[in-house]
Design an enzyme around this catalytic site. Structure first.
Site, PDB file in Angstrom:
ATOM      1  N   GLY A  29      26.761  21.863  75.571  1.00 54.37           N
ATOM      2  CA  GLY A  29      25.803  21.411  74.635  1.00 54.37           C
ATOM      3  C   GLY A  29      25.653  22.180  73.319  1.00 54.37           C
ATOM      4  O   GLY A  29      26.446  23.306  73.325  1.00 54.37           O
ATOM      5  N   ASN A  30      25.102  21.647  72.420  1.00 50.56           N
ATOM      6  CA  ASN A  30      24.884  22.163  71.204  1.00 50.56           C
ATOM      7  C   ASN A  30      23.632  21.490  70.414  1.00 50.56           C
ATOM      8  O   ASN A  30      23.320  20.362  70.524  1.00 50.56           O
ATOM      9  CB  ASN A  30      25.912  22.548  70.346  1.00 50.56           C
ATOM     10  CG  ASN A  30      26.800  21.124  70.450  1.00 50.56           C
ATOM     11  OD1 ASN A  30      26.579  20.103  69.850  1.00 50.56           O
ATOM     12  ND2 ASN A  30      27.847  21.190  71.441  1.00 50.56           N
ATOM     13  N   SER A  46      30.302  28.296  69.156  1.00 53.51           N
ATOM     14  CA  SER A  46      30.925  27.722  70.136  1.00 53.51           C
ATOM     15  C   SER A  46      31.099  28.762  71.121  1.00 53.51           C
ATOM     16  O   SER A  46      31.315  29.855  70.955  1.00 53.51           O
ATOM     17  CB  SER A  46      32.377  27.387  69.536  1.00 53.51           C
ATOM     18  OG  SER A  46      33.024  26.779  70.641  1.00 53.51           O
ATOM     19  N   GLY A  47      30.767  28.579  72.581  1.00 54.58           N
ATOM     20  CA  GLY A  47      31.145  29.213  73.391  1.00 54.58           C
ATOM     21  C   GLY A  47      30.423  30.511  73.754  1.00 54.58           C
ATOM     22  O   GLY A  47      30.428  31.284  74.602  1.00 54.58           O
ATOM     23  N   SER A  75      30.123  25.253  66.806  1.00 53.33           N
ATOM     24  CA  SER A  75      30.419  24.423  67.929  1.00 53.33           C
ATOM     25  C   SER A  75      31.782  23.594  67.506  1.00 53.33           C
ATOM     26  O   SER A  75      31.899  23.061  66.675  1.00 53.33           O
ATOM     27  CB  SER A  75      29.228  23.543  68.202  1.00 53.33           C
ATOM     28  OG  SER A  75      29.643  22.487  69.109  1.00 53.33           O
ATOM     29  N   SER A  76      32.051  23.308  69.093  1.00 49.46           N
ATOM     30  CA  SER A  76      33.448  22.458  68.934  1.00 49.46           C
ATOM     31  C   SER A  76      33.160  21.058  68.491  1.00 49.46           C
ATOM     32  O   SER A  76      34.011  20.195  68.198  1.00 49.46           O
ATOM     33  CB  SER A  76      34.103  22.365  70.342  1.00 49.46           C
ATOM     34  OG  SER A  76      33.231  21.968  71.345  1.00 49.46           O
ATOM     35  N   ASP A  77      31.794  20.559  68.673  1.00 52.54           N
ATOM     36  CA  ASP A  77      31.197  19.308  68.102  1.00 52.54           C
ATOM     37  C   ASP A  77      30.817  19.190  66.699  1.00 52.54           C
ATOM     38  O   ASP A  77      30.267  18.289  66.256  1.00 52.54           O
ATOM     39  CB  ASP A  77      30.252  18.858  69.077  1.00 52.54           C
ATOM     40  CG  ASP A  77      30.600  18.940  70.438  1.00 52.54           C
ATOM     41  OD1 ASP A  77      30.085  19.529  71.422  1.00 52.54           O
ATOM     42  OD2 ASP A  77      31.561  18.035  70.739  1.00 52.54           O
ATOM     43  N   HIS A  98      25.314  17.798  78.083  1.00 49.15           N
ATOM     44  CA  HIS A  98      25.948  17.141  79.203  1.00 49.15           C
ATOM     45  C   HIS A  98      24.923  17.122  80.386  1.00 49.15           C
ATOM     46  O   HIS A  98      25.255  17.516  81.447  1.00 49.15           O
ATOM     47  CB  HIS A  98      27.281  17.859  79.691  1.00 49.15           C
ATOM     48  CG  HIS A  98      28.435  17.862  78.839  1.00 49.15           C
ATOM     49  ND1 HIS A  98      29.530  17.833  79.116  1.00 49.15           N
ATOM     50  CD2 HIS A  98      28.502  17.790  77.440  1.00 49.15           C
ATOM     51  CE1 HIS A  98      30.398  17.844  78.023  1.00 49.15           C
ATOM     52  NE2 HIS A  98      29.797  17.697  77.019  1.00 49.15           N
ATOM     53  N   ASP A 121       8.247   2.868  75.898  1.00 45.99           N
ATOM     54  CA  ASP A 121       7.369   3.791  75.114  1.00 45.99           C
ATOM     55  C   ASP A 121       8.327   4.741  74.079  1.00 45.99           C
ATOM     56  O   ASP A 121       7.736   4.796  73.060  1.00 45.99           O
ATOM     57  CB  ASP A 121       6.674   4.817  76.124  1.00 45.99           C
ATOM     58  CG  ASP A 121       5.509   4.367  76.775  1.00 45.99           C
ATOM     59  OD1 ASP A 121       5.147   5.040  77.737  1.00 45.99           O
ATOM     60  OD2 ASP A 121       5.158   3.318  76.462  1.00 45.99           O
ATOM     61  N   HIS A 172      32.197  10.856  78.100  1.00 46.53           N
ATOM     62  CA  HIS A 172      32.063  12.099  77.689  1.00 46.53           C
ATOM     63  C   HIS A 172      30.354  12.302  77.853  1.00 46.53           C
ATOM     64  O   HIS A 172      30.134  12.669  78.942  1.00 46.53           O
ATOM     65  CB  HIS A 172      32.192  12.030  76.193  1.00 46.53           C
ATOM     66  CG  HIS A 172      31.927  13.263  75.285  1.00 46.53           C
ATOM     67  ND1 HIS A 172      32.227  13.380  74.029  1.00 46.53           N
ATOM     68  CD2 HIS A 172      31.553  14.498  75.856  1.00 46.53           C
ATOM     69  CE1 HIS A 172      31.922  15.059  73.633  1.00 46.53           C
ATOM     70  NE2 HIS A 172      31.529  15.433  75.013  1.00 46.53           N
ATOM     71  N   TYR A 230      10.064  -8.164  66.547  1.00 45.58           N
ATOM     72  CA  TYR A 230      10.873  -7.366  67.617  1.00 45.58           C
ATOM     73  C   TYR A 230      12.324  -7.893  67.445  1.00 45.58           C
ATOM     74  O   TYR A 230      12.313  -8.945  67.972  1.00 45.58           O
ATOM     75  CB  TYR A 230      10.094  -7.631  68.928  1.00 45.58           C
ATOM     76  CG  TYR A 230      11.079  -7.456  70.143  1.00 45.58           C
ATOM     77  CD1 TYR A 230      11.409  -8.372  71.115  1.00 45.58           C
ATOM     78  CD2 TYR A 230      11.556  -6.000  70.104  1.00 45.58           C
ATOM     79  CE1 TYR A 230      12.320  -7.810  71.950  1.00 45.58           C
ATOM     80  CE2 TYR A 230      12.719  -5.720  71.227  1.00 45.58           C
ATOM     81  CZ  TYR A 230      12.708  -6.428  72.103  1.00 45.58           C
ATOM     82  OH  TYR A 230      13.879  -6.436  73.065  1.00 45.58           O
TER      83      TYR A 230
HETATM   84  O1  5SP Z   1      31.339  18.277  74.801  1.00 47.77           O
HETATM   85  C1  5SP Z   1      31.653  19.388  74.892  1.00 47.77           C
HETATM   86  C2  5SP Z   1      32.814  19.790  75.855  1.00 47.77           C
HETATM   87  O2  5SP Z   1      33.315  18.656  76.392  1.00 47.77           O
HETATM   88  C3  5SP Z   1      31.036  20.504  74.035  1.00 47.77           C
HETATM   89  O3  5SP Z   1      29.895  20.074  73.540  1.00 47.77           O
HETATM   90  C4  5SP Z   1      30.589  21.937  75.136  1.00 47.77           C
HETATM   91  O4  5SP Z   1      29.997  21.512  76.003  1.00 47.77           O
HETATM   92  C5  5SP Z   1      30.120  22.846  74.397  1.00 47.77           C
HETATM   93  O5  5SP Z   1      31.239  23.162  73.231  1.00 47.77           O
HETATM   94  P1  5SP Z   1      30.629  24.305  72.179  1.00 47.77           P
HETATM   95  O6  5SP Z   1      29.522  23.937  71.183  1.00 47.77           O
HETATM   96  O7  5SP Z   1      30.247  25.615  72.819  1.00 47.77           O
HETATM   97  O8  5SP Z   1      31.814  24.428  71.309  1.00 47.77           O
END
Ligand code: 5SP
Length: 233
Positions: A29-30, A46-47, A75-77, A98, A121, A172, A230
């Protein structure tokens, strides 16, 4: 001191909430925090394990994903975050985790139905699940394409990203957002709780009905004022 110090501090503090809320393991995550006026955001490197993070290690990138300040790899995202900030100027923070239950619904490629008032809510729509990426998208710039997978799914469902601040990406995991990184983290925690409740609801009663439309409308009007239309799917 960095000219992005405040932004980096927002991103750092928000990232450190994820392990506290049990939304991530190890380096999963990030979180990013954006300055829409300057067209940049600070994001987790990242990592890097959360316990090794610091304000200084946050990486500042522009809305094309190009590093503006920082020695570590963002980050890879990063490109997914960049696409969302560039196309949705109202948002100031994005979270990707995740987290277990939300990721299980994403892997099952299912939107999370609105079963109860806890869900209502926070949003009066099913929590959407974007289709998994097509092969050519995966073989291309995957993270860049993931951003457009999210945006296009919102367009297809007629959803408003200011109203629904979360999505599952099929096969994902979840992404959430908000006006601030802090609100995006809050949305990630709400998403994980609602995802767990919904899974248990379906296990206890596979035929559990969705929340009545009248109650959904009442929750919508609590948020938007009596008589508000709504219009959520
Ligand atoms: O979605 C993914 C991997 O599937 C990424 O979000 C990793 O969970 C975290 O990657 P970095 O942010 O460390 O690059």
């Amino acid at each position: 001191m960095s000219s992005y110090q405040d932004l980096k501090e927002q991103a750092y503090l928000a990232n450190m909430q994820l392990p506290k809320l049990n939304l991530v393991l190890f380096t999963f995550g990030n979180v990013s925090a954006a300055d829409q006026q300057r067209g940049v955001f600070a994001i987790k490197p990242s990592g890097v394990p959360y316990e090794e993070l610091s304000v200084e290690k946050m990486v500042v990138v522009d809305f094309d994903g190009i590093t503006v300040e920082g020695d570590l790899r963002p980050s890879s995202d990063t490109k997914t975050h960049a696409v969302l900030y560039k196309n949705w100027p109202e948002i100031g923070g994005i979270v990707h985790t995740h987290s277990t239950y939300a990721t299980a619904w994403a892997q099952a490629q299912r939107a999370i139905p609105i079963f109860g008032t806890t869900h209502a809510d926070h949003l009066t729509a099913d929590i959407p699940c974007a289709p998994p990426m097509e092969d050519e998208m995966i073989k291309g710039d995957y993270e860049y394409q993931t951003g457009f997978q999210i945006i296009n799914h919102f367009k297809n469902l007629g959803l408003n990203q200011r109203e629904v601040e979360m999505i599952l990406v099929g096969n994902h995991a979840p992404f959430t957002w908000g006006k601030t990184a802090e609100k995006a983290v809050y949305n990630s925690a709400v998403l994980e709780a609602v995802a767990q409740m919904a899974l248990l609801t379906e296990q206890i009663n596979p035929a559990a009905p969705r929340l009545q439309a009248s109650l959904i409308e009442k929750h919508y009007q609590r948020k938007h004022g009596a008589g508000a239309y709504y219009g959520q799917s």
